[in-house]
Design a protein around this motif. Structure first.
Motif, mmCIF file in Angstrom:
data_model
loop_
_atom_site.group_PDB
_atom_site.id
_atom_site.type_symbol
_atom_site.label_atom_id
_atom_site.label_comp_id
_atom_site.label_asym_id
_atom_site.label_seq_id
_atom_site.Cartn_x
_atom_site.Cartn_y
_atom_site.Cartn_z
ATOM 1 N N HIS A 179 0.832 -1.207 0.000
ATOM 2 C CA HIS A 179 0.000 0.000 0.000
ATOM 3 C C HIS A 179 0.866 1.256 0.000
ATOM 4 O O HIS A 179 1.688 1.440 0.900
ATOM 5 C CB HIS A 179 -0.882 -0.002 1.245
ATOM 6 N N ARG A 180 0.688 2.069 -1.005
ATOM 7 C CA ARG A 180 1.489 3.303 -1.178
ATOM 8 C C ARG A 180 2.978 2.942 -1.135
ATOM 9 O O ARG A 180 3.788 3.664 -0.541
ATOM 10 C CB ARG A 180 1.145 4.351 -0.111
ATOM 11 N N GLU B 236 0.646 -0.621 -4.763
ATOM 12 C CA GLU B 236 -0.383 0.377 -5.064
ATOM 13 C C GLU B 236 0.216 1.734 -4.751
ATOM 14 O O GLU B 236 1.003 1.851 -3.800
ATOM 15 C CB GLU B 236 -1.611 0.132 -4.161
ATOM 16 N N ASP C 278 -0.810 6.264 -5.200
ATOM 17 C CA ASP C 278 -1.808 7.265 -5.560
ATOM 18 C C ASP C 278 -1.207 8.243 -6.558
ATOM 19 O O ASP C 278 -0.087 8.715 -6.372
ATOM 20 C CB ASP C 278 -2.253 8.014 -4.300
ATOM 21 N N HIS D 231 -0.898 11.151 -1.959
ATOM 22 C CA HIS D 231 -2.250 10.758 -1.542
ATOM 23 C C HIS D 231 -3.166 11.959 -1.351
ATOM 24 O O HIS D 231 -4.275 12.003 -1.878
ATOM 25 C CB HIS D 231 -2.162 9.946 -0.245
ATOM 26 N N ASN E 296 -0.627 -1.101 -9.125
ATOM 27 C CA ASN E 296 -2.009 -0.636 -9.131
ATOM 28 C C ASN E 296 -1.937 0.882 -8.955
ATOM 29 O O ASN E 296 -1.547 1.360 -7.901
ATOM 30 C CB ASN E 296 -2.766 -1.305 -7.972
ATOM 31 N N GLU F 201 -3.680 4.148 -8.434
ATOM 32 C CA GLU F 201 -4.960 4.703 -7.993
ATOM 33 C C GLU F 201 -5.027 6.173 -8.388
ATOM 34 O O GLU F 201 -4.202 6.977 -7.959
ATOM 35 C CB GLU F 201 -5.141 4.572 -6.478
ATOM 36 N N LYS G 162 -6.283 9.730 -8.123
ATOM 37 C CA LYS G 162 -6.895 10.678 -7.178
ATOM 38 C C LYS G 162 -7.084 11.989 -7.934
ATOM 39 O O LYS G 162 -6.108 12.537 -8.466
ATOM 40 C CB LYS G 162 -5.965 10.942 -5.997
ATOM 41 N N PHE H 224 -11.783 5.892 -6.978
ATOM 42 C CA PHE H 224 -13.104 6.106 -6.386
ATOM 43 C C PHE H 224 -13.966 6.923 -7.349
ATOM 44 O O PHE H 224 -15.165 7.047 -7.135
ATOM 45 C CB PHE H 224 -12.984 6.886 -5.073
ATOM 46 N N LEU I 206 -13.055 1.584 -7.007
ATOM 47 C CA LEU I 206 -12.775 1.639 -5.573
ATOM 48 C C LEU I 206 -14.009 2.133 -4.840
ATOM 49 O O LEU I 206 -14.622 3.128 -5.243
ATOM 50 C CB LEU I 206 -11.633 2.619 -5.321
ATOM 51 N N TYR J 161 -8.588 -3.349 0.672
ATOM 52 C CA TYR J 161 -7.618 -2.514 1.382
ATOM 53 C C TYR J 161 -8.163 -2.301 2.785
ATOM 54 O O TYR J 161 -9.365 -2.519 2.991
ATOM 55 C CB TYR J 161 -7.414 -1.184 0.638
ATOM 56 N N ILE K 281 -4.382 -5.314 -0.177
ATOM 57 C CA ILE K 281 -3.456 -4.178 -0.189
ATOM 58 C C ILE K 281 -3.053 -3.914 1.264
ATOM 59 O O ILE K 281 -3.924 -3.741 2.124
ATOM 60 C CB ILE K 281 -4.146 -2.961 -0.840
#
Ligand code: G3P
Ligand code: MG
Length: 238
Positions: free
Chosen positions: A7-8, A34, A36, A49, A107, A109, A111, A144, A164, A209, A229
Protein backbone atom coordinates in the motif's frame (compact mmCIF):
# COMPACT_ATOMS: atom_id res chain seq x y z
CA UNK A 1 -2.27 -10.58 -9.71
CA UNK A 2 -0.30 -11.66 -6.63
CA UNK A 3 -2.18 -12.07 -3.33
CA UNK A 4 -0.43 -9.14 -1.63
CA UNK A 5 -0.03 -5.58 -2.92
CA UNK A 6 2.06 -3.06 -0.99
CA UNK A 7 0.00 0.00 0.00
CA UNK A 8 1.49 3.30 -1.18
CA UNK A 9 4.65 1.23 -1.60
CA UNK A 10 5.13 -0.26 1.84
CA UNK A 11 3.88 2.69 3.86
CA UNK A 12 4.20 0.96 7.21
CA UNK A 13 7.95 1.00 6.71
CA UNK A 14 8.77 4.04 4.60
CA UNK A 15 7.16 7.36 3.65
CA UNK A 16 4.12 6.62 1.50
CA UNK A 17 4.20 7.09 -2.26
CA UNK A 18 7.97 7.69 -2.40
CA UNK A 19 10.50 5.71 -4.40
CA UNK A 20 11.95 4.56 -1.06
CA UNK A 21 8.57 3.09 -0.19
CA UNK A 22 8.33 1.28 -3.53
CA UNK A 23 11.83 -0.11 -3.04
CA UNK A 24 10.96 -1.24 0.48
CA UNK A 25 7.90 -3.11 -0.79
CA UNK A 26 10.07 -5.00 -3.26
CA UNK A 27 12.65 -5.76 -0.56
CA UNK A 28 9.85 -7.18 1.62
CA UNK A 29 8.79 -9.54 -1.15
CA UNK A 30 5.75 -7.75 -2.58
CA UNK A 31 5.33 -8.39 -6.30
CA UNK A 32 3.04 -5.42 -6.78
CA UNK A 33 2.55 -2.00 -5.22
CA UNK A 34 -0.38 0.38 -5.06
CA UNK A 35 0.25 4.11 -5.21
CA UNK A 36 -1.81 7.26 -5.56
CA UNK A 37 -1.46 9.44 -8.65
CA UNK A 38 -2.68 13.02 -9.07
CA UNK A 39 -2.06 16.00 -11.34
CA UNK A 40 0.03 19.07 -10.71
CA UNK A 41 -1.06 22.43 -12.09
CA UNK A 42 1.10 21.87 -15.18
CA UNK A 43 -0.32 18.35 -15.70
CA UNK A 44 2.58 16.28 -14.42
CA UNK A 45 1.36 13.05 -12.82
CA UNK A 46 2.83 12.72 -9.33
CA UNK A 47 2.56 10.23 -6.50
CA UNK A 48 0.76 11.83 -3.56
CA UNK A 49 -2.25 10.76 -1.54
CA UNK A 50 -3.61 14.01 -0.17
CA UNK A 51 -4.99 16.97 -2.06
CA UNK A 52 -2.73 19.14 0.09
CA UNK A 53 0.96 19.01 0.85
CA UNK A 54 1.08 19.57 4.60
CA UNK A 55 0.79 16.02 5.98
CA UNK A 56 3.53 14.31 3.98
CA UNK A 57 5.83 17.08 2.75
CA UNK A 58 7.46 20.28 3.92
CA UNK A 59 5.34 22.24 1.43
CA UNK A 60 1.92 23.74 1.93
CA UNK A 61 -1.19 24.30 -0.11
CA UNK A 62 -2.92 22.38 -2.86
CA UNK A 63 -0.98 20.06 -5.16
CA UNK A 64 -3.22 21.21 -8.01
CA UNK A 65 -1.99 24.79 -7.50
CA UNK A 66 1.70 23.89 -7.87
CA UNK A 67 3.92 23.13 -10.82
CA UNK A 68 6.13 20.04 -10.94
CA UNK A 69 9.30 22.15 -10.82
CA UNK A 70 8.33 23.34 -7.35
CA UNK A 71 6.92 20.05 -6.05
CA UNK A 72 10.01 18.14 -7.11
CA UNK A 73 12.13 20.09 -4.61
CA UNK A 74 10.00 19.33 -1.54
CA UNK A 75 10.98 16.88 1.16
CA UNK A 76 8.49 13.99 1.30
CA UNK A 77 10.38 11.77 3.72
CA UNK A 78 11.38 13.69 6.85
CA UNK A 79 7.86 13.61 8.32
CA UNK A 80 8.15 9.81 8.48
CA UNK A 81 11.62 9.63 9.98
CA UNK A 82 15.03 11.27 9.86
CA UNK A 83 16.41 8.33 7.86
CA UNK A 84 14.16 9.33 4.97
CA UNK A 85 15.04 13.01 4.89
CA UNK A 86 15.56 14.09 1.30
CA UNK A 87 13.04 11.68 -0.22
CA UNK A 88 11.12 13.48 -2.97
CA UNK A 89 7.63 13.36 -4.42
CA UNK A 90 8.13 11.11 -7.45
CA UNK A 91 6.59 11.70 -10.85
CA UNK A 92 4.81 8.76 -12.44
CA UNK A 93 7.64 8.69 -14.95
CA UNK A 94 10.22 8.28 -12.17
CA UNK A 95 8.13 5.64 -10.43
CA UNK A 96 7.81 3.61 -13.63
CA UNK A 97 11.59 3.60 -14.00
CA UNK A 98 11.96 2.12 -10.51
CA UNK A 99 9.20 -0.43 -11.12
CA UNK A 100 11.03 -1.52 -14.26
CA UNK A 101 14.31 -1.82 -12.37
CA UNK A 102 12.65 -3.93 -9.66
CA UNK A 103 10.30 -5.93 -11.87
CA UNK A 104 7.28 -4.77 -9.85
CA UNK A 105 3.68 -4.57 -11.00
CA UNK A 106 1.52 -1.61 -10.01
CA UNK A 107 -2.01 -0.64 -9.13
CA UNK A 108 -2.19 3.05 -10.00
CA UNK A 109 -4.96 4.70 -7.99
CA UNK A 110 -6.17 7.88 -9.65
CA UNK A 111 -6.89 10.68 -7.18
CA UNK A 112 -8.52 13.69 -8.75
CA UNK A 113 -8.76 17.24 -7.47
CA UNK A 114 -12.33 18.62 -7.58
CA UNK A 115 -13.35 19.22 -11.19
CA UNK A 116 -10.32 17.41 -12.62
CA UNK A 117 -11.59 13.82 -12.59
CA UNK A 118 -11.74 13.27 -16.35
CA UNK A 119 -8.54 15.16 -17.03
CA UNK A 120 -6.65 13.17 -14.39
CA UNK A 121 -8.00 9.85 -15.62
CA UNK A 122 -7.21 10.65 -19.23
CA UNK A 123 -3.69 11.95 -18.67
CA UNK A 124 -2.67 9.23 -16.21
CA UNK A 125 -3.94 6.43 -18.43
CA UNK A 126 -2.31 7.96 -21.50
CA UNK A 127 1.03 8.18 -19.69
CA UNK A 128 0.76 4.58 -18.57
CA UNK A 129 -0.05 3.50 -22.09
CA UNK A 130 2.89 5.41 -23.52
CA UNK A 131 5.51 4.62 -20.90
CA UNK A 132 4.67 1.26 -19.37
CA UNK A 133 7.52 -1.23 -19.90
CA UNK A 134 6.53 -4.29 -21.92
CA UNK A 135 8.50 -6.51 -19.54
CA UNK A 136 6.24 -5.67 -16.57
CA UNK A 137 2.80 -7.13 -15.93
CA UNK A 138 0.06 -4.92 -17.38
CA UNK A 139 -0.76 -2.26 -14.77
CA UNK A 140 -4.10 -1.88 -13.04
CA UNK A 141 -5.91 1.43 -12.75
CA UNK A 142 -8.31 2.04 -9.87
CA UNK A 143 -10.26 5.03 -8.63
CA UNK A 144 -13.10 6.11 -6.39
CA UNK A 145 -14.06 8.44 -9.25
CA UNK A 146 -16.30 6.98 -11.97
CA UNK A 147 -15.49 9.94 -14.22
CA UNK A 148 -11.76 9.28 -13.89
CA UNK A 149 -12.29 5.60 -14.72
CA UNK A 150 -14.38 6.45 -17.77
CA UNK A 151 -11.74 8.84 -19.07
CA UNK A 152 -9.02 6.28 -18.39
CA UNK A 153 -10.94 3.68 -20.37
CA UNK A 154 -11.25 6.04 -23.33
CA UNK A 155 -7.53 6.91 -23.24
CA UNK A 156 -6.21 3.39 -22.67
CA UNK A 157 -8.91 0.76 -23.20
CA UNK A 158 -6.44 -2.10 -22.81
CA UNK A 159 -5.46 -1.23 -19.24
CA UNK A 160 -7.73 -3.04 -16.75
CA UNK A 161 -9.65 -0.93 -14.27
CA UNK A 162 -11.16 -1.49 -10.83
CA UNK A 163 -13.78 0.60 -9.09
CA UNK A 164 -12.78 1.64 -5.57
CA UNK A 165 -15.44 1.87 -2.90
CA UNK A 166 -15.62 1.91 0.84
CA UNK A 167 -18.50 -0.58 1.18
CA UNK A 168 -19.94 -2.55 -1.76
CA UNK A 169 -22.83 -0.44 -3.06
CA UNK A 170 -26.26 -1.89 -3.84
CA UNK A 171 -25.85 -1.19 -7.55
CA UNK A 172 -22.32 -2.65 -7.80
CA UNK A 173 -23.10 -4.74 -10.88
CA UNK A 174 -24.52 -1.88 -12.92
CA UNK A 175 -21.60 0.36 -11.96
CA UNK A 176 -18.95 -2.23 -12.85
CA UNK A 177 -20.58 -3.01 -16.18
CA UNK A 178 -21.12 0.66 -17.07
CA UNK A 179 -17.48 1.45 -16.27
CA UNK A 180 -16.09 -1.65 -17.97
CA UNK A 181 -14.37 -2.68 -14.73
CA UNK A 182 -13.63 -6.34 -14.05
CA UNK A 183 -12.91 -5.84 -10.36
CA UNK A 184 -14.02 -4.01 -7.25
CA UNK A 185 -11.64 -2.82 -4.53
CA UNK A 186 -13.32 -2.31 -1.16
CA UNK A 187 -12.46 -1.57 2.46
CA UNK A 188 -12.26 -4.95 4.20
CA UNK A 189 -13.76 -3.43 7.34
CA UNK A 190 -17.15 -3.31 5.63
CA UNK A 191 -16.90 -6.68 3.92
CA UNK A 192 -18.78 -9.82 4.93
CA UNK A 193 -18.81 -13.20 3.26
CA UNK A 194 -22.43 -12.58 2.28
CA UNK A 195 -21.62 -9.29 0.55
CA UNK A 196 -18.64 -10.80 -1.28
CA UNK A 197 -20.48 -13.83 -2.63
CA UNK A 198 -22.76 -12.33 -5.32
CA UNK A 199 -19.92 -10.31 -6.80
CA UNK A 200 -17.61 -13.34 -6.98
CA UNK A 201 -20.41 -15.53 -8.33
CA UNK A 202 -20.94 -12.99 -11.12
CA UNK A 203 -17.29 -13.42 -12.14
CA UNK A 204 -15.80 -10.16 -10.89
CA UNK A 205 -12.57 -10.02 -8.91
CA UNK A 206 -12.68 -8.61 -5.40
CA UNK A 207 -9.66 -7.06 -3.71
CA UNK A 208 -9.47 -5.34 -0.33
CA UNK A 209 -7.62 -2.51 1.38
CA UNK A 210 -6.02 -1.99 3.91
CA UNK A 211 -5.32 -5.35 5.52
CA UNK A 212 -2.47 -5.53 8.01
CA UNK A 213 -3.25 -8.63 10.07
CA UNK A 214 -2.48 -12.16 8.89
CA UNK A 215 -5.57 -13.65 10.58
CA UNK A 216 -7.90 -11.23 8.80
CA UNK A 217 -6.08 -11.91 5.55
CA UNK A 218 -6.69 -15.65 5.91
CA UNK A 219 -10.41 -15.02 6.42
CA UNK A 220 -10.63 -12.78 3.37
CA UNK A 221 -8.70 -15.18 1.14
CA UNK A 222 -11.03 -17.90 2.40
CA UNK A 223 -14.00 -15.91 1.12
CA UNK A 224 -12.42 -15.68 -2.31
CA UNK A 225 -10.87 -12.22 -2.13
CA UNK A 226 -8.14 -12.25 -4.76
CA UNK A 227 -5.62 -9.75 -3.41
CA UNK A 228 -5.06 -7.59 -0.34
CA UNK A 229 -3.46 -4.18 -0.19
CA UNK A 230 -1.27 -3.87 2.90
CA UNK A 231 0.93 -1.31 4.64
CA UNK A 232 3.02 -4.30 5.82
CA UNK A 233 3.06 -6.70 2.88
CA UNK A 234 5.48 -9.07 4.63
CA UNK A 235 2.88 -9.82 7.33
CA UNK A 236 0.49 -11.36 4.83
CA UNK A 237 3.01 -13.44 2.91
CA UNK A 238 1.61 -16.92 2.36
O1 G3P B 1 -6.28 1.70 -3.38
C1 G3P B 1 -6.62 1.29 -2.10
C2 G3P B 1 -6.49 2.39 -1.09
O2 G3P B 1 -5.27 3.04 -1.26
C3 G3P B 1 -7.63 3.37 -1.19
O3 G3P B 1 -7.63 4.31 -0.18
O4 G3P B 1 -7.13 6.48 0.83
O5 G3P B 1 -5.45 4.66 0.99
O6 G3P B 1 -5.88 5.81 -1.18
P1 G3P B 1 -6.46 5.35 0.11
MG1 MG C 1 -4.58 4.63 -2.52
Amino acid sequence: MPPVIGHRGACGHAPENTLASIRRAAALGAGWVEFDARLTRDCEVVLLHDETLERTTDGCGLVADKDWAELSTLDAGAWFGAAFRGARIPSLHQAIAVLAELGLGANVEIKAAPGRDSETGRITAARLRAEWPAALPVPLISSFSPAALTAARDAAPDIPRALLVSAIPGDWQRQLIDLGCNALHCDHEHLTRGRARPLLDAGFALRCYTVNRAARAATLYGWGVEALISDYPERLAR
